[in-house]
Design a protein around this motif. Structure first.
Motif, mmCIF file in Angstrom:
data_model
loop_
_atom_site.group_PDB
_atom_site.id
_atom_site.type_symbol
_atom_site.label_atom_id
_atom_site.label_comp_id
_atom_site.label_asym_id
_atom_site.label_seq_id
_atom_site.Cartn_x
_atom_site.Cartn_y
_atom_site.Cartn_z
ATOM 1 N N CYS A 112 -49.098 -35.831 -42.355
ATOM 2 C CA CYS A 112 -50.209 -35.394 -42.911
ATOM 3 C C CYS A 112 -51.425 -35.925 -43.526
ATOM 4 O O CYS A 112 -52.760 -35.873 -43.367
ATOM 5 C CB CYS A 112 -49.884 -33.977 -43.988
ATOM 6 N N TYR A 154 -45.887 -26.626 -41.846
ATOM 7 C CA TYR A 154 -47.004 -25.703 -42.883
ATOM 8 C C TYR A 154 -46.159 -25.295 -44.002
ATOM 9 O O TYR A 154 -46.714 -25.403 -45.164
ATOM 10 C CB TYR A 154 -47.648 -24.848 -42.112
ATOM 11 N N ARG A 202 -46.768 -26.444 -47.648
ATOM 12 C CA ARG A 202 -47.538 -25.314 -48.480
ATOM 13 C C ARG A 202 -46.466 -25.011 -49.864
ATOM 14 O O ARG A 202 -47.132 -24.462 -50.760
ATOM 15 C CB ARG A 202 -47.612 -24.191 -47.676
ATOM 16 N N TYR A 248 -61.009 -28.752 -50.491
ATOM 17 C CA TYR A 248 -59.974 -29.408 -49.706
ATOM 18 C C TYR A 248 -59.993 -31.017 -49.838
ATOM 19 O O TYR A 248 -59.019 -31.628 -49.791
ATOM 20 C CB TYR A 248 -60.371 -28.866 -48.144
ATOM 21 N N ARG A 307 -50.181 -29.643 -51.069
ATOM 22 C CA ARG A 307 -49.926 -28.143 -51.256
ATOM 23 C C ARG A 307 -51.432 -27.594 -51.477
ATOM 24 O O ARG A 307 -51.766 -26.429 -51.121
ATOM 25 C CB ARG A 307 -48.954 -27.899 -52.194
ATOM 26 N N ALA A 338 -53.667 -26.987 -48.313
ATOM 27 C CA ALA A 338 -53.067 -26.062 -47.680
ATOM 28 C C ALA A 338 -53.700 -24.724 -47.966
ATOM 29 O O ALA A 338 -54.177 -23.883 -47.508
ATOM 30 C CB ALA A 338 -51.620 -26.049 -47.308
ATOM 31 N N TYR A 360 -56.866 -27.644 -40.554
ATOM 32 C CA TYR A 360 -55.537 -27.374 -40.772
ATOM 33 C C TYR A 360 -54.818 -28.362 -39.901
ATOM 34 O O TYR A 360 -53.492 -28.632 -39.838
ATOM 35 C CB TYR A 360 -55.116 -25.924 -40.177
ATOM 36 N N PHE A 411 -52.032 -30.419 -40.928
ATOM 37 C CA PHE A 411 -50.709 -29.927 -41.521
ATOM 38 C C PHE A 411 -50.078 -29.338 -40.001
ATOM 39 O O PHE A 411 -48.926 -29.208 -40.023
ATOM 40 C CB PHE A 411 -51.141 -28.516 -42.251
#
Ligand SMILES: [Zn+2]
Length: 511
Positions: A30, A322, A326, A392, A402, A405, A454, A457
């Motif tokens: 990631c 994810y 998360r 973000y 975390r 996400a 995204y 992720f």
């Protein structure tokens, strides 16, 4: 272009990949994907740690050669990383001849520069085969290694080469004090400062009694050929990798991602070895926590298991990635639970992102024949999107995966609310075409942002969403500006057929 050379721990080749391995690799992936999105020239190194007593024992138990065992195990690890779309650039194995030559060269370089950094000593102590290390009294609980309560400690006595780690105590303290980011998170940094406060012991650099490893470049004074101690073999992989054919990275690495159980090897022994050899130091070490199941750590020796393939199959590799990132904090421990997994899958992916994508795309198809209207990006949803892109980036730059996400989840909620508040179906019914264009354009830009942000992720589902929006190139190759200022006017969207099907529709889902 900024170089970003990131590594993970190399995994010990005596068992199958488990959830703990997956968490580390998916997290590092990631970060690597996020750095690529930011335009860095990324080199992502992973690999296997294939020497040591446990490998030799496991091979003997299996009736195969150690090399045959590690070849098979490396194959299993790599196929798991393929399944999980872990985008490594290089996969080093410590049994490779080039790595072994590099280890010997590094040790020889230390002998040359600092001749008494290595000395011979007879050592007796309690040895944990799980850690491949002698244990100090403070690390022993009820007569067992605190990390391996199921294993028996062995009293071992042998004559070895020792590395004068104690000499590097002040060097390490200065390094850590001058570079607050050298060890992250803060909890791990404090742990290493505490270790330095207690004073460093010299460490064994060779083993007399085991053959499955790299020959130590110098015999002991009684003429014994020894084997390089496993940490002096494993840690240099990060450096030897840059010298292998095909490697595009140059030393030093910017970031070592490791588990918290091996922080001290990476933050104490490794920088001391590099300093002794006159090599540059890495940018920093990130030590993540453990994934637990019902409060217990996943590992082979602790006996806590969960079938990794079953977890990946449950809702697919992207949902699994994810969920891990998360749910589990990247800077501490967390729990895996099937209930939480299903809850998050349904509320955040199926009902959240998936539903947002399918209703938005369906409305663009129904009201505009699939063509994203040309509009100015001045809606409240655009403003909220821009705000959340900034949040973000701040989270991802700080390696708070975390939170990264979570921020995207906030954008999904904002978009779903935007639909309710603007009721595009009512705008269509009353013929308010201009307002309808504004709403549909804002939703398309929002989906573009979500697909891009995204993607570190959920690389597969992000690519799917990107293609549904009508993109003609892959989401992995877009520039960061695609997230800050998405330009999708005139794109022709496709009919969605369920990005994240509900559990009853998942073929073969265990219930
Ligand atoms: Zn142990």
């Amino acid at each position: 272009m900024t170089s970003f050379f990131i590594t993970t721990a190399i995994d010990y080749a005596n068992g199958d990949p488990h959830l703990g391995h997956a968490f580390e690799k998916v997290g590092a992936d990631c970060i690597a994907r996020y750095r690529r999105l930011r335009g860095d020239d990324v080199w992502f190194l992973m690999g296997m740690d294939e020497h040591g007593q446990k490998v030799a024992q496991a091979a003997a138990a299996d009736g195969v050669t150690p090399q045959a065992l590690v070849d098979r195990v490396a194959g299993r690890f790599e196929s798991t990383w393929d399944r999980l779309s872990v985008s490594r650039d290089q996969f080093i194995r410590t049994t490779s001849p080039a790595h072994q030559a590099g280890v010997q060269e590094l040790i020889a370089q230390i002998f040359e520069r600092n001749p008494d950094d290595f000395y011979e000593r007879t050592y007796s102590g309690l040895y944990c085969v799980g850690c491949e290390a002698f244990k100090q009294p403070s690390e022993i609980v009820d007569g067992k290694c605190e990390l391996h309560p199921t294993l028996t400690l062995e009293m071992v006595s042998e004559r070895n080469w020792f590395f004068r780690l104690s000499r590097y105590q002040d060097f390490l303290r200065r390094l850590i004090e001058a570079n607050p980011d050298f060890i992250r998170p803060e909890s791990r940094r404090n742990e290493i400062i505490g270790l330095l406060d207690q004073g460093l012991e010299d460490v064994s650099a060779s083993r007399a009694r085991l053959g499955w490893g790299v020959p130590f470049p110098r015999p002991t004074s009684d003429g014994q050929q020894q084997t390089t101690y496993v940490w002096f073999d494993a840690l240099p992989n990060y450096w030897t990798a840059t010298r292998l054919p095909g490697a595009r990275a140059s030393w030093p690495a910017q970031l070592h991602v490791v588990g918290k159980d091996i922080t001290r090897f990476h933050c104490v022994i490794w920088p001391a070895m590099l300093e002794a050899a006159g090599l540059p130091l890495p940018g920093g070490v990130w030590a993540h926590g453990f994934v637990q199941l019902g409060g217990e750590r996943f590992s082979k020796s602790a006996g806590v298991r969960l079938d990794l393939d079953e977890a990946i199959d449950r809702f697919g590799p992207d949902a699994f990635r994810y969920y891990l990132l998360r749910e589990i904090p990247w800077d501490g421990d967390g729990n895996f639970s099937w209930e939480r997994f299903e809850e998050r899958y349904i509320s955040e992916l199926a009902d959240g992102l998936g539903n947002l994508a399918s209703r938005s795309l369906a409305m663009i198809l129904k009201y505009r024949e699939g063509v994203v209207p040309r509009t100015a990006s001045g809606t409240p949803l655009d403003a909220r999107g821009a705000e959340l892109v900034t949040a973000y980036a701040a989270a991802m730059d700080a390696l708070d995966l975390r939170r990264g996400a979570e921020v995207m989840g906030e954008l999904v909620s904002a978009a779903n609310l935007f639909i309710v508040q603007n009721a595009p179906w009512a705008l269509a019914k009353s013929g308010n075409e201009q307002q309808l264009d504004l709403v549909l354009g804002a939703l398309a830009r929002c989906l573009a942002r979500l697909a891009v942000l995204y993607s570190p992720f959920m690389p597969g589902k992000s690519a799917e969403l990107w293609s549904l929006l009508g993109a003609d190139s892959g989401v992995q190759s877009v520039a960061w500006e695609t997230a800050t200022a998405p330009a999708v006017d005139g794109w022709v969207v496709k009919k969605p057929d369920g990005l994240f099907p509900k559990p009853q529709n998942v073929p073969g889902a265990p219930k």
